[in-house]
Design an enzyme around this catalytic site. Structure first.
Site, PDB file in Angstrom:
ATOM      1  N   ASP A  14      -3.708  85.250  73.791  1.00 17.58           N
ATOM      2  CA  ASP A  14      -3.627  86.525  72.774  1.00 17.58           C
ATOM      3  C   ASP A  14      -4.412  87.843  73.064  1.00 17.58           C
ATOM      4  OD1 ASP A  14      -1.279  84.664  73.054  1.00 17.58           O
ATOM      5  OD2 ASP A  14      -2.630  83.478  71.106  1.00 17.58           O
ATOM      6  N   LYS A  17      -2.302  91.218  76.037  1.00 23.79           N
ATOM      7  CA  LYS A  17      -2.839  91.771  77.649  1.00 23.79           C
ATOM      8  C   LYS A  17      -0.903  92.502  77.749  1.00 23.79           C
ATOM      9  CE  LYS A  17      -2.428  87.765  78.314  1.00 23.79           C
ATOM     10  NZ  LYS A  17      -3.690  86.578  77.384  1.00 23.79           N
ATOM     11  N   GLY A  18       0.094  91.584  77.529  1.00 23.36           N
ATOM     12  CA  GLY A  18       1.821  92.840  77.280  1.00 23.36           C
ATOM     13  C   GLY A  18       1.437  93.457  76.948  1.00 23.36           C
ATOM     14  N   GLY A  41       3.035  83.789  75.725  1.00 26.40           N
ATOM     15  CA  GLY A  41       3.863  85.015  75.259  1.00 26.40           C
ATOM     16  C   GLY A  41       2.857  86.910  74.438  1.00 26.40           C
ATOM     17  N   HIS A  42       4.049  87.373  75.648  1.00 26.54           N
ATOM     18  CA  HIS A  42       3.057  88.437  75.166  1.00 26.54           C
ATOM     19  C   HIS A  42       4.422  89.496  74.702  1.00 26.54           C
ATOM     20  CE1 HIS A  42       1.490  87.079  79.643  1.00 26.54           C
ATOM     21  NE2 HIS A  42       0.952  86.594  78.679  1.00 26.54           N
ATOM     22  N   GLN A 225      -3.077  83.499  78.967  1.00 24.88           N
ATOM     23  CA  GLN A 225      -3.629  82.756  78.737  1.00 24.88           C
ATOM     24  C   GLN A 225      -5.012  83.597  78.371  1.00 24.88           C
ATOM     25  OE1 GLN A 225      -1.810  80.830  81.151  1.00 24.88           O
ATOM     26  NE2 GLN A 225      -0.486  80.525  78.767  1.00 24.88           N
ATOM     27  N   LYS A 332      -7.300  95.840  69.340  1.00 26.19           N
ATOM     28  CA  LYS A 332      -7.003  94.962  67.459  1.00 26.19           C
ATOM     29  C   LYS A 332      -8.295  95.418  67.069  1.00 26.19           C
ATOM     30  CE  LYS A 332      -4.578  91.815  66.796  1.00 26.19           C
ATOM     31  NZ  LYS A 332      -3.392  90.598  66.494  1.00 26.19           N
ATOM     32  N   ASP A 334      -9.035  98.160  64.853  1.00 28.08           N
ATOM     33  CA  ASP A 334      -7.997  98.441  63.839  1.00 28.08           C
ATOM     34  C   ASP A 334      -7.866  97.344  62.843  1.00 28.08           C
ATOM     35  OD1 ASP A 334      -6.120  97.848  65.773  1.00 28.08           O
ATOM     36  OD2 ASP A 334      -4.628  96.958  64.096  1.00 28.08           O
ATOM     37  N   SER A 414      -7.511  99.492  72.212  1.00 32.84           N
ATOM     38  CA  SER A 414      -6.563  99.830  71.489  1.00 32.84           C
ATOM     39  C   SER A 414      -6.471  99.913  69.862  1.00 32.84           C
ATOM     40  CB  SER A 414      -5.064  98.368  72.042  1.00 32.84           C
ATOM     41  OG  SER A 414      -5.418  98.011  71.228  1.00 32.84           O
ATOM     42  N   GLY A 416      -3.826  99.818  68.395  1.00 33.85           N
ATOM     43  CA  GLY A 416      -2.327  99.505  66.659  1.00 33.85           C
ATOM     44  C   GLY A 416      -1.315  98.477  68.274  1.00 33.85           C
TER      45      GLY A 416
END
Ligand code: GDP
Ligand code: IMO
Ligand code: MG
Length: 430
Positions: A14, A17-18, A41-42, A225, A332, A334, A414, A416
């Site tokens: 998490d 990556k997506g 879950g991406h 993962q 993340k 931010d 990144s 946002g």
């Protein structure tokens, strides 16, 4: 010279990556998933519209990028079909762009029941799996009894193989786990229906990747993962059942290690983990709650609350080595905007000594105390910034400190969840 990039999560999954794969995919001809299954879950957010991908590579939202599922991935037929339906419902063309390896093992309904039954039996020491049958499916692959996509071409052979596998699973479920069992004919029907819908998408992925190389294509390999969940390298037994580290990109797609030119290691600017297992820098306090709230830390697959904590540079350095990471993507950033103080774990106190290496066992993990270095928070908004020069000096200082401690450049950042809330300092494809 190859121009192929591997994206690897360096923590417990998490990491974002997506988003990053979607962003980089526009420079590529193909995106390849090489391990894991629909435990992943991406998330990709485009103009406020959220798409969560589980099995289909995160290149599918870029027009005309081929999306390949390599043989290291385990495929749940109903999960893949429902993902295809959801995307096609959004007018995204999947059928023309998806290639599936004929060697992929299938995740059966009985794998899901076995996964749940095993977790039940573990009681308090459960692993906290996603309950998607991933572990049992990989067990069958290694035990050489898996049903693979290839088996779907011959109905009578499929019937024989499936009967013997389901018979074995039902024996375990009924007699050992005292659980419900699965119905062979429903399982067969599910496999046949799956084959009917995807037969034109089945390919020899290793050969396709060879052909793409001959055409000087740029390919992105999308890890699922994270390194700390790797079956060999991670915090065993609190891991997933595949090789999530960079070597898996090679074995799980049928290319040799020299196919890759750059390994992009993704890490959050802090840390999270879903499920059980060691997490030395976990924060069970208001700061932990703040990170969870601002970072919306809920699992993209199961919706479970993610545990939150400070960035662990000891584990990060080890993950950089284990994956031959070329450059870091820090996500993340931010989420840290409002904090007065930010901490980085640079060692552990263990038996009154400070060690700079990761603990060797779960027991050592449980006994070690993280040792931190503090950095001053920037206390202003970085959310949405796309230009490095516009970041506050204290945010730049945090990034520089991560580079110094890890000896690795932060090439991307990144700020946002949106599609292009990304700062590029060095393009992995250039
Ligand atoms: P993955 O499994 O590595 O693809 O990551 P997930 O999609 O499971 O979780 C990452 C979450 O963080 C998603 O909800 C993203 O939309 C979100 N996200 C990604 N990058 C950023 C970022 O830079 N800032 C913020 N605030 N959210 C982000
Ligand atoms: P992405 O690709 C975070 C975790 C589970 C559990 C352990 C084993 O979105 O980063 P499994 O169902 O694989 O047998 O569960 O691994 N896990 C993940 N955690 N992100 C993921 O994927 C994960 N996939 C599995 O929570 O602790
Ligand atoms: Mg995820």
């Amino acid at each position: 010279m190859s121009n192929n990039v591997v994206v690897i999560g360096m923590q417990w999954g998490d990491e974002g990556k997506g988003c990053i794969v979607d962003y980089l995919a526009k420079q590529t001809d193909a995106v390849v998933r090489f391990q894991g299954g629909h435990n992943a879950g991406h998330t990709i957010v485009i103009d406020g519209d959220k798409t969560v991908l589980h099995l289909i590579p995160s290149g599918i939202l870029q027009n005309s990028v081929k999306c390949l599922i390599g043989s290291g991935v385990v495929i749940s037929p109903p999960a893949l079909l429902s993902e295809i339906d959801q995307l096609e419902g959004k007018n995204i063309s999947v059928k023309d762009n998806l290639w599936i390896s004929s060697n992929c093992p299938l995740v059966l309904s009985s794998h899901i029941l076995l996964d749940k039954a095993r977790e039940n039996l573990l009681g308090k020491s459960l692993i906290g799996t996603t309950g998607r049958g991933i572990g049992p499916a990989y067990e069958d692959k290694v035990a050489r009894r898996a049903i693979r996509v290839n088996d779907l071409f011959n109905k009578s052979n499929l019937e024989d193989k499936l009967l013997s596998v389901i018979d074995y699973h039902n024996f375990l479920l009924r007699d050992y786990y005292k659980s419900e069992v699965v119905d062979f004919s429903l399982e067969l029907e599910s496999c046949l229906n799956f084959f009917d819908r995807i037969k034109l998408n089945i390919k020899d992925i290793s050969k396709e990747l060879k052909d793409l190389q001959l055409r000087s294509s740029s390919i992105l390999f999308e890890g699922a993962q994270g390194a700390m969940l790797d079956i060999d390298f991670g915090t065993y037994p609190f891991v997933t059942s595949s090789n999530t580290t960079a070597g898996g990109a090679s074995t799980g797609s049928g290319v040799g290690p020299s196919y890759f030119s750059y390994m992009l290691g993704i890490t959050k600017a802090y840390a999270t983990r879903v499920g059980s297992g060691p997490f030395p820098t976990e924060l069970n306090d208001d700061t932990g709650k703040h990170l969870a709230k601002v970072g919306s830390e809920f699992g993209a697959t199961t919706g479970r609350a993610r545990r939150c904590g400070w960035l662990d540079a000891v584990l990060l350095k080890r993950a950089i080595f284990a994956n031959s990471i070329t450059g870091i993507c820090l996500t993340k950033l931010d989420v840290l905007d409002d904090l007065d103080e930010i901490k980085i774990c640079t060692g552990y106190e263990y038996d009154r000594k400070v060690i700079n290496n990761p603990p060797l066992s779960i027991e050592e993990f449980n006994r070690c105390e993280p040792f931190y270095e503090s950095v001053q928070g920037w206390k202003c908004k970085t959310a949405g910034i796309k230009n490095y020069d516009l970041l506050p000096d204290l945010a730049k200082a945090y990034i520089k400190r991560i580079e110094e401690i890890t000896g690795t450049n932060v090439d991307m950042i990144s700020t946002g969840p949106g599609r292009d809330e990304i700062i590029i300092r060095k393009n992995p494809f250039s």
